[in-house]
Design a protein around this motif. Structure first.
Motif, mmCIF file in Angstrom:
data_model
loop_
_atom_site.group_PDB
_atom_site.id
_atom_site.type_symbol
_atom_site.label_atom_id
_atom_site.label_comp_id
_atom_site.label_asym_id
_atom_site.label_seq_id
_atom_site.Cartn_x
_atom_site.Cartn_y
_atom_site.Cartn_z
ATOM 1 N N ILE A 78 0.741 -1.087 -0.053
ATOM 2 C CA ILE A 78 0.035 0.049 0.091
ATOM 3 C C ILE A 78 0.888 1.344 0.057
ATOM 4 O O ILE A 78 1.453 1.507 0.986
ATOM 5 N N PRO A 79 0.923 2.093 -1.197
ATOM 6 C CA PRO A 79 1.827 3.293 -1.082
ATOM 7 C C PRO A 79 1.153 4.588 -0.554
ATOM 8 O O PRO A 79 1.910 5.461 -0.639
ATOM 9 N N SER A 80 0.016 4.409 -0.603
ATOM 10 C CA SER A 80 -0.712 5.909 -0.210
ATOM 11 C C SER A 80 -1.691 5.654 0.784
ATOM 12 O O SER A 80 -2.122 4.461 1.267
ATOM 13 N N GLY A 81 -2.374 6.774 1.174
ATOM 14 C CA GLY A 81 -3.149 6.783 2.271
ATOM 15 C C GLY A 81 -4.889 6.853 1.993
ATOM 16 O O GLY A 81 -5.679 7.165 2.764
ATOM 17 N N SER A 82 -4.871 6.418 0.590
ATOM 18 C CA SER A 82 -6.441 6.690 0.161
ATOM 19 C C SER A 82 -7.490 5.715 0.734
ATOM 20 O O SER A 82 -8.499 5.852 0.627
ATOM 21 N N MET A 83 -6.911 4.493 1.352
ATOM 22 C CA MET A 83 -7.975 3.831 1.909
ATOM 23 C C MET A 83 -7.857 3.686 3.365
ATOM 24 O O MET A 83 -8.307 2.758 3.911
ATOM 25 N N LYS A 84 -7.367 4.778 3.948
ATOM 26 C CA LYS A 84 -7.243 4.901 5.378
ATOM 27 C C LYS A 84 -8.743 4.850 6.332
ATOM 28 O O LYS A 84 -9.364 5.373 5.279
ATOM 29 N N ASP A 85 -9.214 4.189 7.214
ATOM 30 C CA ASP A 85 -8.102 3.455 7.989
ATOM 31 C C ASP A 85 -8.178 2.016 7.732
ATOM 32 O O ASP A 85 -7.675 1.275 8.714
#
Length: 276
Positions: free
Chosen positions: A38-45
């Motif tokens: 997972i390279p980015s925070g687009s699916m947090k949390d």
């Protein structure tokens, strides 16, 4: 003399062993499971930067997107060319359709980059976002308050990205906060979503998902490039069925640092965590 004769044979055996190991690994990766960081925070949390998982490629059958892109230095072979015999008519072999709420890795239709998002819109659905609330087929999805998602303001993952915060500009080492809600999809699937601020995709026009396509959104709604943006090199648009790679079911490993070798940054509480 005998030992010298054995040397070429030993080298050849090593080459064959490495070759077949690569073949087996390639078959495994193409047919069964694909590793994904997972390279980015687009699916947090739901998913954090540095989570590692295996994508189940058997979930939706097989298309050209099931083949890996090969990028080794100057060698660049796109999956669309590698598996061209499977590319056409937006179809799949032994294809099962995704369910609303599945977390899916798919291939971007313009540049072929792998994305991971949640499918919220099925073929024929009408979707819109108003004031940050998702509306599917004229029904506003119910949400419940789920407290606040907190994380430390610091550079995250190999790309060294910093999180966005709803509690203003906080300094490094301070707590970054985002309001968290539980959203319920029409099929009863529940998942967390985050809200940061009002932004352009909190209010959209009406989307009607074409036949054979799907509508994806990230759970971190204000920090996600997804189907709300029309298909361009930056936007995702509607995703064709043949572009689906597989379903993400469980986090296998997680590291908050720049490298998985930094054992002091491992998130042991996320190992083998089931995804909702």
């Amino acid at each position: 003399m005998a030992s010298e004769a054995k040397k070429p044979s030993a080298i050849w055996e090593t080459i064959k062993t490495v070759f077949w190991a690569l073949v087996v690994a390639g078959i495994f990766r193409t047919i069964f499971f694909q590793p994904f960081w997972i390279p980015s925070g687009s699916m947090k949390d739901t998913l954090l930067i540095g989570d590692f998982l295996f994508v189940n490629k058997m979930a939706y059958g097989y298309s050209y997107a099931s083949c890996p892109n090969i990028r080794l230095g100057s060698i660049n072979v796109d999956a669309q060319k590698l598996c061209a015999f499977l590319d056409g008519d937006n179809t799949r072999l032994w294809g099962d359709e995704p369910e609303r709420g599945d977390i899916i890795v798919f291939r971007h239709s313009v540049h072929g980059t792998d994305f991971i998002k949640r499918v919220v819109g099925l073929p024929g659905d009408k979707l819109q976002v108003k004031e940050g609330r998702l509306i599917i087929n004229d029904e506003v999805l119910p949400i419940e308050d789920a407290g606040v998602f907190q994380e430390v303001m610091e550079r995250q993952g190999p790309l060294r990205r910093t999180p966005q915060c709803a509690n203003g500009a906080v300094g490094f080492g301070a707590i970054c906060e985002k309001p968290r809600f539980v959203e319920t999809l029409p099929n009863g699937h529940k998942h967390n979503i985050l809200n940061i601020t009002n932004q352009r995709y909190d209010n959209t026009g009406v989307f009607v998902v074409p036949e054979g396509h799907y509508f994806f959104m990230g759970d971190n709604r204000d920090n996600s490039t997804d189907s709300r943006a029309p298909l361009t090199a930056q936007g995702v648009g509607y995703v064709p069925f043949e572009n689906l790679i597989g379903r993400a079911d469980r986090v296998i490993f997680s590291s908050a640092g720049r490298s998985m070798l930094f054992f002091w940054t491992w998130r042991g509480d996320r190992f083998f965590e089931k995804l909702e």
